[in-house]
Write a protein that holds these residues in place. Structure first.
Motif, short mmCIF file in Angstrom:
data_model
loop_
_atom_site.label_atom_id
_atom_site.label_comp_id
_atom_site.label_asym_id
_atom_site.label_seq_id
_atom_site.Cartn_x
_atom_site.Cartn_y
_atom_site.Cartn_z
N ALA A 79 -15.16 -8.10 24.88
CA ALA A 79 -14.32 -9.18 24.36
C ALA A 79 -15.04 -9.83 23.19
N MET A 112 -9.05 -10.68 33.29
CA MET A 112 -9.72 -9.40 33.06
C MET A 112 -10.91 -9.25 34.01
N GLU A 136 -11.94 -4.82 23.00
CA GLU A 136 -10.83 -4.51 23.90
C GLU A 136 -10.05 -5.75 24.31
N LEU A 137 -10.72 -6.90 24.36
CA LEU A 137 -10.08 -8.14 24.78
C LEU A 137 -10.31 -9.20 23.70
N VAL A 157 -17.34 -8.44 32.05
CA VAL A 157 -16.72 -8.77 30.76
C VAL A 157 -17.83 -9.25 29.84
N VAL A 216 -16.11 -4.52 29.76
CA VAL A 216 -14.93 -4.72 28.91
C VAL A 216 -15.41 -5.60 27.76
N ASN A 274 -11.47 -6.29 37.03
CA ASN A 274 -12.57 -5.35 36.82
C ASN A 274 -13.77 -5.72 37.69
N LYS A 308 -6.96 -15.42 30.10
CA LYS A 308 -7.00 -13.98 29.85
C LYS A 308 -8.36 -13.40 30.22
#
Length: 334
Positions: A255, A160, A273-274, A169, A253, A164, A156
């Protein structure tokens, strides 16, 4: 022998081994301490003499400074403390983490500290240690907590990152254990790009490297141009996810790697978000299977969700009790 042994006794601030005059993971300074691992809710400063694995002692030295009396005990090795045979066995939690086995007058007790059963490329795997009394954690001691396969969570994260390419991340991960595990799991998944670190993670990652854990190429975020951080994985302590430090990152993002990410409300509260459900503690199935495998006469539950595990033991005709230890609140390591 029936009932609890007379020579080991739980108190709110730790487990006391009477003939050895030693405490296990005490939450306040004592003359003699046996330490399962280096997380702050188990390893505290101020003890006069300490017994722990060499890795745990190095971690404690890095985080809190040296103790006056340090006694390194390798996995499988044993020491005699006033007639109590004490040995340390892998717990699979973080680098150097150990279960402590105590034997006195033909009776054995195992204190797990924190543990997990599933593979982790950043530390030694959990070892089953049969005993009469099994003292276990229960951080995730509810049937709802069943951790997914770690490779799926890493997939995952990588998906991501691929989606992106002009951002990054940003993974919140506890400085001891979780950060190094996420990096090692990424390497095992074939991700060999440089990984960027918040300054608070650099020394611990370097210590893991000194103990033979290959984390690949790591670079500091500090001093790195924003454009170079595009398409990168960046690790930081959970406390840094929403502070000013993260504002200089390119379209991050957010996580977070934790067993608590199973609870959606916790992820939302932290602005994650993650959510990555990657835990360094045993889940419900691992807790119950470990009790089956160890086959103790009695189970003591040290902290966490005790009620469900006590009920499970009762249903399986295993004597069990909860211990009211204080200070076991370092939950970002979960």
């Amino acid at each position: 022998m029936n009932g609890a042994p007379h020579w080991i006794e739980p108190f709110p601030h730790g487990i006391y081994v009477r003939p050895a005059d030693a405490w296990i993971d005490p939450s306040r300074p004592v003359p003699r301490a046996l330490i399962t691992h280096g997380h702050a809710d188990h390893a505290r400063g101020g003890h006069d003499a300490v017994w722990a694995t060499p890795e745990t002692l190095d971690i404690i030295n890095l985080r809190y400074g040296r103790y006056t009396g340090e006694n390194a005990v390798g996995y499988g090795d044993a020491v005699d403390l006033n007639g109590v045979r004490v040995s340390f066995h892998p717990a699979g939690h973080v680098l150097g983490s150990a279960q402590i086995r105590l034997e006195f007058q033909g009776e054995t007790v195992v204190v797990t500290g924190d543990f997990k059963r599933r593979p982790d490329p950043s530390c030694a795997p959990f070892e089953l240690v049969p005993c009469d009394i099994f003292i276990t954690e229960a951080t995730f001691g509810l049937p709802v907590f069943r951790h997914p396969p770690t490779p799926d969570e890493i997939a995952k994260l990588l998906a991501m990152l691929e989606a992106n390419p002009h951002g990054c991340v940003l993974v919140g991960a506890y400085a001891l254990g979780k950060a190094q595990r996420v990096i090692a799991e990424l390497r095992d998944a074939g991700f060999h790009d440089p990984i960027y670190l918040h300054g608070a993670l650099e020394k611990m990652c370097a210590l893991y490297g000194e103990h033979g854990v290959d984390l690949g190429e790591l670079r500091p975020v500090a001093g790195t141009d924003k454009s170079e951080l595009m398409g990168r994985v960046i690790l930081a302590p959970p406390s840094a996810l929403a502070d000013r430090w993260s504002r200089r990152l390119p379209d991050p993002v957010t996580a977070m790697a934790s067993g608590w990410m199973r609870v959606r409300a916790r992820a939302r509260q932290r602005g994650v978000e993650l959510p990555l459900i990657i835990s360094d503690h045993a889940d419900w199935d691992e807790l119950t299977q470990t009790i089956r495998d160890v086959a103790p006469r009695e189970v003591w539950v040290t902290h966490g969700r005790e009620e469900a595990l006590l009920r499970w033991c009762q249903l399986h005709q295993i004597r069990a009790r909860a211990l009211a230890l204080v200070g076991r609140e370092d939950e970002d390591d979960a």
